[in-house]
Design a protein around this motif. Structure first.
Motif, mmCIF file in Angstrom:
data_model
loop_
_atom_site.group_PDB
_atom_site.id
_atom_site.type_symbol
_atom_site.label_atom_id
_atom_site.label_comp_id
_atom_site.label_asym_id
_atom_site.label_seq_id
_atom_site.Cartn_x
_atom_site.Cartn_y
_atom_site.Cartn_z
ATOM 1 N N ILE A 192 1.091 -1.289 -0.100
ATOM 2 C CA ILE A 192 0.216 0.001 -0.014
ATOM 3 C C ILE A 192 1.027 1.155 -0.078
ATOM 4 C CG2 ILE A 192 -1.702 1.367 1.357
ATOM 5 C CD1 ILE A 192 -2.912 -1.353 2.196
ATOM 6 N N GLY A 193 1.865 1.253 0.819
ATOM 7 C CA GLY A 193 2.812 2.392 1.053
ATOM 8 C C GLY A 193 3.304 2.724 -0.169
ATOM 9 N N LEU A 194 3.942 1.733 -1.040
ATOM 10 C CA LEU A 194 4.341 1.790 -2.420
ATOM 11 C C LEU A 194 3.558 2.158 -3.434
ATOM 12 C CD1 LEU A 194 7.166 -1.181 -2.396
ATOM 13 C CD2 LEU A 194 7.505 1.226 -1.894
ATOM 14 N N GLY A 195 2.158 2.354 -3.384
ATOM 15 C CA GLY A 195 1.323 2.575 -4.347
ATOM 16 C C GLY A 195 0.335 1.571 -4.945
ATOM 17 N N ILE A 196 0.389 0.482 -4.134
ATOM 18 C CA ILE A 196 -0.608 -0.394 -4.888
ATOM 19 C C ILE A 196 -2.007 -0.265 -4.525
ATOM 20 C CG2 ILE A 196 -1.175 -2.993 -4.559
ATOM 21 C CD1 ILE A 196 1.555 -2.378 -6.275
ATOM 22 N N SER A 197 -3.064 -0.408 -5.406
ATOM 23 C CA SER A 197 -4.435 -0.042 -4.793
ATOM 24 C C SER A 197 -5.183 -1.607 -5.075
ATOM 25 C CB SER A 197 -5.022 0.704 -5.628
ATOM 26 O OG SER A 197 -5.028 0.607 -7.020
#
Ligand code: PEP
Ligand code: MG
Length: 840
Positions: free
Chosen positions: A784-789
């Motif tokens: 989530i932190g790296l940008g996965i949705s």
């Protein structure tokens, strides 16, 4: 207990570092307690306070002093210096000596240690304090004897070994597998592993007994590598603590993963059987824990009379009749499987049907009939011959096809000998068999057994695939002794650990029963909560979709609360058949997938089959390096018709806007553009809109590196962490010896994920993860932190991952994840994640 202040002077001369900067998670994550690190400029270690020398490492690289107020001050020279086995170190004190502040404790040769150890950085920590506050008196350079820090807190008291004798307890043993024995790092890991459980743990060795809560007492045991220790746990969670201790001592590399999965995968861990006795070890084919009375099917025996009295022609007629009748039965099974949406199962039975017509088998049986054997003996002998040939091949997958041959052999024999099926075990039984055929397993499932134990078989056999899909715990390759066990005796099958416990006592049976009840309740709680969306505490919705291979799995995932299908692996549709599924067949399968998830997106990946997966009708040339060969989208280069048929089937599903196509093994933008053009052409040919969304799997490092270019032309990305890790670390994902090292939380893989997300963001595209890392709850905050949705996970993990998302704050995940990319290895990443976002 003490709450007095402790002043520590500098034990070494050199620049100071915070413990968090030490490149060893055992120190940086505080497992050894609070303290400080120094990069020494001189090879002399001095006492930081007055006290008693209570422990000296066998290899002389670490010393513990006990201050009169009870604080235990641990000093460790260099990193991984235990490996030096004392070389370069010279002690100036002995255990039991009283020393004054500033007294010389140890000399070490800076050059020798620097050359042989990972680092000279040395640590000083207080290992038995709680709620400790620490005030630094200097922040730059340590000078020996000068005041360095003041600590204030309470010392932790060791537990009285006899105070809890009336509590539940569990005992076991473990072989210490850590290189160098039970030195500081493994001791800290052990302490960490047992800490979460409400139990006390003691380690016994050479008539000494150490409380696992005390690092010093653990170190004093002097346990060497490969020595066995006894473990005693007392308290409400004694069984869990014991399992965690065994895991921590026996599996150095598995440390963090074990801890992370302890809460949800207790199957292999709630088990304290003693090694060797009462346990048969096999291979896990389908994980889980089960118990029940052992049950064996009746064996099929051939009549003693081998030779025919009625002549070859009459025997041939009997055999033909039996073959025909078997064909009818198999066809019924195919129809039935298709009705239930079990495509994989139907495909297996279709292969069986083909065996009944196999010219070689028919020719062989005819030959045996001509030699004078009865129909039953001739058929048996012909199939035996083929099994022997396959058994001699150096190809595991082909060898596993033996079970299909035996299946067909038994089915025909049953009709010839007029023997009724005896696959009718009592509900909840543990079924034991030499080997089982897929059709026998299908029959068996109706009886709802608790688990399956096979003397033979392999983890990639069809029975294993079917058992996994059905969620039936299954262990294969248990060996001949399985079939000598007494029936109707309750046993425990710890399928996750690949073992059958043949002599569980009543305490063990009760513990397993409790465990099974807890698991069932927890599964149900998670399943109910999973029907709602997964939203972080600060309001970001994360789609938690499912990875599926066939329709029944899709339906199960829907019931488990999946937000759609994140990855349909279409390979299973193409395997175990004599020809590729037709366009129409594919279209109806894909349509059924959409219908299983009304109103939700369904991501269907084009065929990802490689030279290592046999698909006879494709006649793929064997490749020396299949993982790097013609797999994924590259197969479209050599077999364009296959890809065209699949794309055409996808273009025709309704509503096509809900269907997204995912391309495996893309490595550069040209491949994507080519497929996009093909979709437009085929849509024009079919006279349908080219409305399919097209996503790219990011699983080849080049795709991650070129993410920005790809994102300009893709609708979305889905990261295949299984292959991305294999290709980034150059480690075969199927290699059993590398299994402990191939970890998708490696910082190099995280950097590629971050790069893929950044590339997608620049073009406003979304990114999901469909590799196994998505199912690892320790990784959820990082992703989530790296940008996965979107996270696409196994059906059984949906509830767990949704629950995990709800505990997190996306903004905090973003802020903390960036630093993980700078850590040196996956172990450090896991340790940091555990500290930042413990799995509750
Ligand atoms: C992956 O590589 O992570 C992936 C999801 O694809 P597969 O495991 O099917 O290769
Ligand atoms: Mg892959």
């Amino acid at each position: 207990m003490s709450t007095r202040e402790l002043l520590l002077t500098a034990p070494l001369a050199g620049p100071l570092l915070a413990l968090t900067d030490v490149p060893d998670p055992v120190f940086s994550e505080g497992l050894m307690g609070p303290g400080i690190a120094i990069d020494p400029l001189e090879g002399q270690l001095f006492a930081p306070c007055a006290g008693e020398v209570i422990q000296i490492a066998r290899s002389a690289h670490a010393i513990t002093l006990r201050h009169d107020d009870g604080y235990e001050v641990f000093m460790h020279v260099g990193l991984d210096t235990v490996q030096l086995k004392g070389q370069g170190f010279q002690l100036d004190v002995h255990e039991g000596d009283r020393v004054s502040a500033g007294q010389l404790l140890l000399r070490f040769d800076l050059d020798t240690v620097a050359q042989a150890a990972r680092s000279l950085i040395s640590m000083m920590t207080v290992t038995n304090a709680e709620g400790l506050s620490m005030k630094m008196l200097t922040t730059r350079q340590a000078r020996v004897g000068e005041p360095l820090l003041i600590l204030q807190g309470q010392t932790r008291l060791a537990t009285d070994p006899d105070s809890s004798l009336s509590e539940p307890h569990a005992e076991g043993s473990a072989m210490v597998a850590h290189s160098g024995g039970l030195h500081a790092r493994p001791a800290a890991l052990l302490r960490e592993a047992v800490q979460p459980f409400s139990a006390t743990t003691h380690i016994l060795h050479n008539h000494l007994r150490a409380d696992a809560a005390s690092l010093v007492s653990l170190l004093k045991l002097g346990v060497k590598e490969q020595q066995r220790v006894m473990i005693e746990c007392r308290g409400q969670q004694a069984v869990q603590a014991l399992a965690a201790a065994i895991q921590a001592l026996e599996h150095p590399a598995a440390r963090v993963r074990a801890a992370a999965s302890l809460a949800l995968v207790p199957a292999s861990l709630s088990t304290p059987p003693k090694h060797g006795e009462g346990v048969i070890q096999g291979i896990c084919a389908s994980p889980g824990l089960a118990m029940g009375p052992l049950w064996k099917p009746e064996a099929l025996t051939l009549p003693a009379e081998r030779h025919s009295r009625q002549g070859a022609a009459a025997e041939q007629a009997e055999l033909d009749k039996a073959l025909q009748a078997t064909g009818v039965l198999i066809q019924q099974r195919i129809d039935e499987a298709q009705r239930r949406g079990q495509d994989a199962e139907a495909a297996i039975f279709t292969a069986h049907l083909a065996l009944l017509d196999d010219p070689e088998l028919l020719q062989d049986s005819q030959q045996y009939l001509n030699d004078g054997l009865t129909a039953a003996h001739a058929w048996h002998a012909a199939l035996e011959r083929q099994c022997q040939i396959l058994a001699g091949l150096d190809n595991l997958l082909l060898r596993e096809r033996i079970s299909d041959l035996r299946d067909v052999q038994r089915q025909v024999l049953r009709i010839l000998l007029n023997v009724q099926l005896t696959f009718d075990p009592p509900r909840g039984a543990l079924v034991a068999a030499d080997d089982l055929s897929p059709s026998e397993l299908t029959n068996l499932l109706d009886a709802q057994p608790a688990g399956l134990c096979l003397a033979g078989g392999g983890a990639t056999s069809h029975v294993s695939i079917l058992a996994r899909a059905a969620g039936l715990p299954c262990v294969v390759a248990l060996g001949e002794s399985l079939m000598h066990l007494e029936v109707n005796v309750p046993l425990v099958l710890d399928a996750s650990a690949g073992r059958l416990e043949t002599a569980p006592d009543s305490a063990r049976l009760t513990a397993v029963e409790l465990e099974l009840r807890t698991q069932a309740k927890q599964r149900e709680r998670l399943r109910q909560a999973a029907q709602d969306a997964a939203i972080t505490r600060d309001g970001q919705t994360i789609e938690v979709a499912a990875n599926v291979s066939h329709l029944a799995e899709a339906r199960r995932a829907q019931a488990e609360g999946a937000d759609g299908i994140g990855l349909l692996r279409t390979e299973l549709l193409f395997m175990d058949r004599t020809q590729a599924p037709t366009q129409q067949e594919q279209r109806s399968t894909y349509q059924a997938m959409l219908e299983a998830f009304p109103d939700r997106p369904v991501i269907i990946r084009t065929l990802d089959i490689g030279g290592d997966k046999p698909v006879d009708y494709l006649s793929l040339t064997p490749e020396p390096n299949p993982a790097l060969g013609l797999r994924g989208i590259r197969l479209g280069w050599t077999h364009p018709q296959l890809l065209d048929d699949q794309l055409k089937a996808l273009l025709q599903v309704q509503p096509v806007q809900r269907c997204r196509v995912l391309l495996p093994m893309i490595s550069e933008v040209g491949e994507l553009l080519q497929v996009r053009q093909r979709i437009r052409d085929l849509a024009a040919e079919l006279n349908v809109p080219p409305a399919l969304e097209v996503g790219v799997m990011i699983e080849v490092p080049s795709a991650a590196l070129l993410a920005e270019q790809l994102a300009a032309h893709a609708d979305f990305f889905s990261i295949g962490t299984n292959d991305l890790t294999q290709y980034t670390l150059a480690m075969d994902r199927c290699h059993s010896d590398l299994a402990a090292h191939i970890d998708a939380l490696h910082p190099s893989v995280l950097r590629l994920i971050a790069q893929a997300c950044a590339g997608a963001r620049r073009h406003g595209k979304w990114v999901g993860v469909c590799g196994d890392l998505a199912s690892d709850s320790l990784a959820t905050p990082v992703l989530i932190g790296l940008g996965i949705s979107e996270l696409s996970v196994g059906a059984a993990r949906i509830g767990e991952i949704k629950a995990r998302v709800r505990q997190l704050e996306a903004a905090q995940c973003r802020q903390a994840s960036a630093a993980l990319l700078d850590l040196p290895n996956a172990q450090a990443v896991r340790a940091r994640c555990e500290a930042l976002w413990p799995v509750l």
